[in-house]
Design a protein around this motif. Structure first.
Motif, mmCIF file in Angstrom:
data_model
loop_
_atom_site.group_PDB
_atom_site.id
_atom_site.type_symbol
_atom_site.label_atom_id
_atom_site.label_comp_id
_atom_site.label_asym_id
_atom_site.label_seq_id
_atom_site.Cartn_x
_atom_site.Cartn_y
_atom_site.Cartn_z
ATOM 1 N N ARG A 50 -3.862 1.575 6.802
ATOM 2 C CA ARG A 50 -4.738 2.358 5.419
ATOM 3 C C ARG A 50 -3.797 2.528 4.502
ATOM 4 O O ARG A 50 -3.985 3.346 3.618
ATOM 5 N N GLN A 51 -2.960 1.642 4.148
ATOM 6 C CA GLN A 51 -1.961 1.994 2.742
ATOM 7 C C GLN A 51 -1.904 0.794 1.853
ATOM 8 O O GLN A 51 -1.660 -0.379 2.749
ATOM 9 N N PHE A 52 -2.504 0.753 0.676
ATOM 10 C CA PHE A 52 -2.362 -0.613 0.169
ATOM 11 C C PHE A 52 -2.966 -1.685 0.754
ATOM 12 O O PHE A 52 -2.372 -2.747 0.888
ATOM 13 N N PRO A 53 -4.164 -1.474 1.258
ATOM 14 C CA PRO A 53 -4.760 -2.654 2.015
ATOM 15 C C PRO A 53 -5.020 -3.849 1.464
ATOM 16 O O PRO A 53 -5.127 -4.899 2.374
ATOM 17 N N PHE A 54 -5.033 -3.909 0.047
ATOM 18 C CA PHE A 54 -5.123 -5.177 -0.716
ATOM 19 C C PHE A 54 -3.902 -5.714 -1.164
ATOM 20 O O PHE A 54 -3.765 -6.751 -1.916
ATOM 21 N N HIS A 55 -2.870 -5.143 -0.867
ATOM 22 C CA HIS A 55 -1.539 -5.586 -1.276
ATOM 23 C C HIS A 55 -1.142 -6.639 -0.329
ATOM 24 O O HIS A 55 -1.054 -6.387 0.926
ATOM 25 N N GLU A 56 -0.669 -7.844 -0.771
ATOM 26 C CA GLU A 56 -0.189 -8.752 0.032
ATOM 27 C C GLU A 56 0.715 -8.473 1.488
ATOM 28 O O GLU A 56 0.628 -8.902 2.370
ATOM 29 N N MET A 57 1.636 -7.464 0.803
ATOM 30 C CA MET A 57 2.294 -7.123 2.052
ATOM 31 C C MET A 57 2.102 -6.162 2.963
ATOM 32 O O MET A 57 2.658 -6.267 4.401
ATOM 33 N N PHE A 58 1.155 -5.421 2.779
ATOM 34 C CA PHE A 58 0.233 -4.503 3.818
ATOM 35 C C PHE A 58 -1.135 -4.937 4.326
ATOM 36 O O PHE A 58 -1.703 -4.222 5.001
ATOM 37 N N ALA A 59 -1.544 -6.081 3.818
ATOM 38 C CA ALA A 59 -2.830 -6.498 4.277
ATOM 39 C C ALA A 59 -3.027 -6.955 5.719
ATOM 40 O O ALA A 59 -3.987 -6.632 6.431
ATOM 41 N N ALA A 60 -1.974 -7.535 6.183
ATOM 42 C CA ALA A 60 -2.134 -8.168 7.590
ATOM 43 C C ALA A 60 -1.801 -7.101 8.515
ATOM 44 O O ALA A 60 -0.755 -6.548 8.419
ATOM 45 N N ARG A 61 -2.565 -6.983 9.695
ATOM 46 C CA ARG A 61 -2.287 -6.291 10.680
ATOM 47 C C ARG A 61 -1.231 -6.506 11.441
ATOM 48 O O ARG A 61 -1.050 -7.420 11.670
ATOM 49 N N GLY A 62 -0.174 -5.787 11.529
ATOM 50 C CA GLY A 62 0.939 -5.807 12.434
ATOM 51 C C GLY A 62 1.922 -6.735 11.572
ATOM 52 O O GLY A 62 2.951 -7.388 12.135
ATOM 53 N N GLY A 63 1.677 -7.152 10.130
ATOM 54 C CA GLY A 63 2.493 -8.087 9.396
ATOM 55 C C GLY A 63 3.780 -7.123 8.966
ATOM 56 O O GLY A 63 3.822 -6.098 9.499
ATOM 57 N N HIS A 64 4.753 -7.990 8.469
ATOM 58 C CA HIS A 64 6.048 -7.407 8.222
ATOM 59 C C HIS A 64 5.929 -6.111 7.322
ATOM 60 O O HIS A 64 6.746 -5.067 7.831
ATOM 61 N N GLY A 65 4.940 -5.861 6.566
ATOM 62 C CA GLY A 65 4.909 -4.600 5.745
ATOM 63 C C GLY A 65 4.634 -3.445 6.492
ATOM 64 O O GLY A 65 5.115 -2.256 6.415
#
Lengths: 279, 212
Positions: free
Chosen positions: A86-101
């Motif tokens: 639920r933080q910057f969900p449209f930022h590529e770094m934080f968009a993916a669930r469980g992603g690096h961001g």
């Protein structure tokens, strides 16, 4: 900005980095350069030097890993996990669930709750940590977050949230002097400062302003501290509610709140905002 | 400009962080569902006008941050509300257990005649369910509340639950409402009422149809 101007600024900043201890003495010069905007290629390093988090990082080798290894209090981890997507969900770094961001965000926020168990986790820390992670690796972001929570905005994220409520009152009384028109309008519709400034202040405008403005505000914030947050808030209220025409558009509590919670990006221009904040 | 309405009141969404309060609200007021959205920090609100028994009801729904430490802020607004949604997530046993705490806070800080309703959200996530429908029903019964399982994602029971709470608030304030009807006899009066909109946001407005 012209390429040669940008390049010149970078060189100036690189020179400052090389002689940071000396430059620290020239508070005024550094302040001026921060107000002009830190070159984006050097921003992360500048933020860490300005906040002294670099020093914390260097004097605590291995500490972050040690904090990461701790189990952590499930009470905090549970809430942190719910906030990761639920933080910057449209930022590529934080968009993916469980992603690096999101993984790094978890590491930083969890480490803080282990570092300061009595403070734990506050939901407004997540967007702040996310902005830091957009610029630097997790360990660096962690120490920078520590500085923000403890030196820049002490008490803002603590249980009880007294500091933010107190600053809300102070902010409102400053508004009375700076822009009586906006003050009277907010008073008339019973819009307490806490209703609009909580997110502004606790997230240092990272959810409020267009991105280029966020970065400029953070540049000044790292140099000059919390007073920048107050000033930006006052400038925004002045711009949104500072004239008869503008007030005519927001006749009502709901309309006013809507405007303050969704500031039209075209109404805030980076250079104008910074110019106003300086005054 | 603001639409005409007969009465205005406030509802409040309470419940643990992540149970879906903001999504319920977005679905109800804008008929939208965003799987990607940001956490609520502080307090937010939206408006919607419903027509119930021929009365235009303007409801202001306050959305709150669920984390415990925000309650020092959100509690200040309990007393301004006429109705409260107690929301849990059917896939989170913990959020259900916390309803009791939320309910006792409401008892302590909200007005006496506050209307309450229990919501078990995320009913579409059946495979992850941790709270049986029967448990929700029983708790609601113990507290004398109505109960709905909802899904903001599939738009299940959203309008129903919001309308139900609005009806309850209307019924509970029937006396004031009759007063309002008696006072609003012609168009002129309605216009006058409309003009008062901004100012009526206070206690002085009670006889004018605003119970805030």
């Amino acid at each position: 900005m012209k390429v040669d101007v940008a390049r010149q600024r970078e060189l100036k900043w690189l020179d400052m980095f090389n002689n940071w201890d000396k430059w620290c003495m020239c508070v005024f010069q550094v302040k001026l350069r921060c107000r002009k905007g830190i070159p984006s290629s050097l921003r992360a390093k500048a933020w860490q030097l300005l906040s002294n988090s670099k020093e914390l990082l260097d004097s605590n080798p291995g500490k972050f890993e040690e904090l990461e290894r701790e189990q952590g209090d499930p009470k905090w981890l549970d809430i942190i996990e719910k906030d990761l997507h639920r933080q910057f969900p449209f930022h590529e770094m934080f968009a993916a669930r469980g992603g690096h961001g999101q993984q790094d965000l978890y590491r930083v926020l969890k480490a803080y709750t282990v570092y300061r168990p009595e403070e734990g986790y506050c939901q407004a820390q997540a967007p702040v940590a996310a902005v830091l992670l957009m610029h630097m690796p997790a360990e660096h972001a962690f120490w920078c977050l520590v500085q923000i929570c403890e030196t820049y905005l002490p008490g803002y994220y603590s249980a009880g949230l007294e500091a933010i409520q107190l600053d809300g009152e102070i902010f409102f009384s400053l508004l009375r002097r700076v822009c009586p028109m906006a003050y009277r309008h907010l008073k008339k519709f019973k819009i307490d400062p806490i209703l609009y400034m909580t997110e502004w202040f606790m997230c240092v405008f990272s959810r409020t302003l267009p991105w280029s403005c966020v970065l400029r505000v953070w540049d000044m914030f790292f140099c000059e501290g919390v007073k920048i947050v107050f000033r930006v808030g006052l400038v925004l209220l002045k711009q949104m509610l500072g004239s008869v025409d503008k007030l005519r558009e927001v006749q009502g509590m709901y309309e006013t709140m809507e405007r303050l919670r969704n500031i039209p990006p075209e109404s805030v221009r980076e250079d104008l905002l910074v110019q106003e904040v300086r005054l | 400009m603001a639409k005409q309405y007969d009465v205005l009141f406030r509802l409040l969404l309470l419940g643990d962080s992540g149970v879906g309060k903001t999504c319920l609200l977005c679905r109800f007021t804008d008929n939208e569902f965003h799987p990607s959205h940001i956490s609520t920090i502080g307090v937010d609100f939206k408006m919607k006008t419903l027509e119930i028994d021929g009365i235009k009801v303007r409801i202001q729904i306050w959305d709150t941050a669920g984390q415990e430490r925000y309650q020092t802020i959100t509690k200040q607004y309990y007393r301004r509300a006429q109705g409260i949604f107690l929301v849990y997530d059917i896939t989170s046993e913990r959020s259900f257990q916390h309803i009791m705490k939320w309910a006792s806070d409401v008892d302590e800080y909200a007005p006496d005649n506050i209307q309450r309703i229990l919501i078990g959200n995320k009913s579409d996530e059946e495979e992850k369910r941790q709270v049986a429908t029967g448990q929700g029903n029983k708790l609601a019964k113990d507290y004398g509340m109505d109960f709905f399982e909802t899904s903001a994602s599939t738009n299940y029971n959203i309008t129903e639950s919001f309308t139900r709470l609005a009806e309850q608030v209307l019924a509970a304030n029937k006396k004031d409402l009759d007063l309002l009807r008696a006072s609003v006899t012609d168009e002129l009066n309605l216009a006058a009422l409309e003009e008062e909109e901004g100012i009526t946001d206070g206690a002085a407005a009670s006889q004018k149809g605003c119970w805030c």
